[in-house]
Design an enzyme around this catalytic site. Structure first.
Site, PDB file in Angstrom:
ATOM      1  N   GLU A 112      14.003   4.511 130.210  1.00 50.96           N
ATOM      2  CA  GLU A 112      13.031   3.534 130.699  1.00 50.96           C
ATOM      3  C   GLU A 112      12.080   4.155 131.704  1.00 50.96           C
ATOM      4  OE1 GLU A 112      16.679   0.345 131.080  1.00 50.96           O
ATOM      5  OE2 GLU A 112      15.332   0.671 132.757  1.00 50.96           O
ATOM      6  N   CYS A 125       7.553   4.922 137.816  1.00 50.20           N
ATOM      7  CA  CYS A 125       8.953   5.286 138.083  1.00 50.20           C
ATOM      8  C   CYS A 125       9.513   5.840 136.782  1.00 50.20           C
ATOM      9  CB  CYS A 125       9.713   4.032 138.519  1.00 50.20           C
ATOM     10  SG  CYS A 125      11.492   4.293 138.668  1.00 50.20           S
ATOM     11  N   CYS A 132      23.502   8.451 133.002  1.00 56.19           N
ATOM     12  CA  CYS A 132      23.721   9.126 134.281  1.00 56.19           C
ATOM     13  C   CYS A 132      25.212   9.336 134.465  1.00 56.19           C
ATOM     14  CB  CYS A 132      23.163   8.282 135.431  1.00 56.19           C
ATOM     15  SG  CYS A 132      23.335   9.088 137.038  1.00 56.19           S
ATOM     16  N   CYS A 363      17.274  -0.071 137.432  1.00 58.00           N
ATOM     17  CA  CYS A 363      17.336   1.034 136.490  1.00 58.00           C
ATOM     18  C   CYS A 363      18.452   0.807 135.483  1.00 58.00           C
ATOM     19  CB  CYS A 363      17.495   2.365 137.200  1.00 58.00           C
ATOM     20  SG  CYS A 363      19.123   2.679 137.834  1.00 58.00           S
TER      21      CYS A 363
END
Ligand code: SF4
Length: 381
Positions: A112, A125, A132, A363
């Site tokens: 994203e 961003c 992750c 996020c």
């Protein structure tokens, strides 16, 4: 004691070969692009021409590269500008001032980016990894684990693509030129160190080598990989470091930011102050305000003591809870008291605006939603 997930820093290190994308112009510096073009049997100056279209004019359609011979346009663009990001969803909110993009990469991974317009600037961003490995329990991305590092060009292309969206005038009430980039999307940027630093160099190099942004307008966030913070300080870059602290004491930070089990609060802050001293840049301390978890007055006072007199600014982030999560945002009066105590300690503090809430703005939330949708589509198929 809470049992915590294992932290994986780099998929390459586990011996599993990640499926990296095809090489792209943004993976290479200008001499590297010239060499590639020469290998194709074209004059070296074509590298500069294609770079100028991509970085200078934000054009990627070969049909619009009319200064290239028609016979070689497709081949040059196909080799130098392979498609890296396929838009899956683009959503707008905040009256068009925030636009969120969900991309599918060549291997099916989802990442994203968010474009945020303000009266005086446009910020993007961007993500540095698919997923992750840092396993922060309050974060949607952290729940899914790490799929792979993004390539340099996959990182840069998010910014270039959205710079094109901004240039088309699509961001309401903002200037048309992208000016700021924050590495605060999916992933831990410093766990993909070499590619992230190469991406920063592309973003700040003047066109046609890069996008020509100011180093001071780039922010790199980290949960606190101490050796990488020290290495970044030695890169001769004056980008802003944003340290995701989220707790001022090791007991709680060990849980909220599991990498703290490796590098404690004192070590991380010491590395941050050394970064500030080397670069002259104020460190941004990121602190997600989580109801009844890290928002107590005594934690504000402890944070104030740790930061007083340092080249630091606290950015409090009202938590954007993920669906079904046990974590919630702190109530506003609690948040205000936290701010008051930090300011009383002499620490510069602001509360981040909550852009993109209506569109799963935290996020990883959009990617998580897409995965859930795909799962439910598959389940009902
Ligand atoms: S908060 Fe950041 S570092 Fe932690 S799991 Fe989420 S994306 Fe990774």
């Amino acid at each position: 004691m809470t049992s915590l997930p294992l932290i994986s820093v780099d998929p390459d290190a586990r011996g599993r070969k990640p499926a990296m994308p095809p090489r792209h112009l943004a993976d290479l510096d200008l001499p590297g692009r010239r060499a590639l073009v020469t290998e194709l049997g074209e004059p070296a100056f074509r590298a500069k021409q294609v770079s100028n279209h991509y970085f200078g004019r934000l054009v990627r359609d070969p049909e619009r590269m009319t200064d290239l011979p028609a016979a070689t346009r497709e081949r040059l663009a196909g080799t130098l500008l392979p498609t890296l990001l396929t838009p899956v969803r683009e959503l707008a909110c905040d009256d068009g001032a925030t636009r969120k993009a969900l991309w599918r990469l060549h291997d099916g991974s989802l990442v994203e980016s968010v474009l945020m317009g303000y009266p005086d600037r446009v910020t993007v961003c961007i993500s540095s990894q698919a997923g992750c490995g840092m396993a922060c329990p309050f974060c949607a991305t952290g729940q899914a684990g790490l799929t792979r590092n993004l390539s340099t060009a996959e990182i840069v292309d998010q910014a270039v693509y959205l710079a094109g969206v901004a240039a088309s005038g699509a961001v309401a009430g903002s200037p048309p030129r992208l000016s700021h980039v924050v590495f605060m999307g999916m992933g831990e940027p410093l766990a993909n160190y070499a590619r992230v630093v190469a991406a920063i160099r592309r973003l700040v190099a003047p066109a046609p080598e890069g996008l020509g942004l100011s180093q001071r307008h780039i922010t790199v966030s980290t949960v606190g990989l101490v050796p990488a913070i020290r290495r970044l300080a030695s890169e001769d870059l004056s980008v802003t470091l944003a340290l995701s602290l989220h707790a001022p004491d090791d007991e709680l930070r060990d849980e909220l930011v599991p990498v703290n089990q490796r590098w404690k609060v004192s070590e991380v802050l010491e590395a941050a102050w050394d970064y500030a001293a080397t670069t002259g840049r104020r460190v941004s301390i990121e602190y997600a305000m989580i109801k009844d978890v890290n928002d107590q007055p005594w934690r504000a006072d402890l944070l104030g003591r740790l930061l007083a007199g340092k080249l630091a600014h606290v950015n409090l982030i009202p938590l954007n809870p993920t669906p079904g999560s046990r974590w919630d945002a702190s109530p506003k009066p609690v948040e205000r008291e936290f701010v008051r105590r930090l300011r009383d300690a002499g620490v510069s503090t602001t509360v981040r605006d909550t852009r993109g809430r209506e569109i799963d703005g935290a996020c990883g939330q959009l990617a998580a939603a897409e995965d859930t949708d795909s799962d439910s589509r598959a389940a009902t198929a």
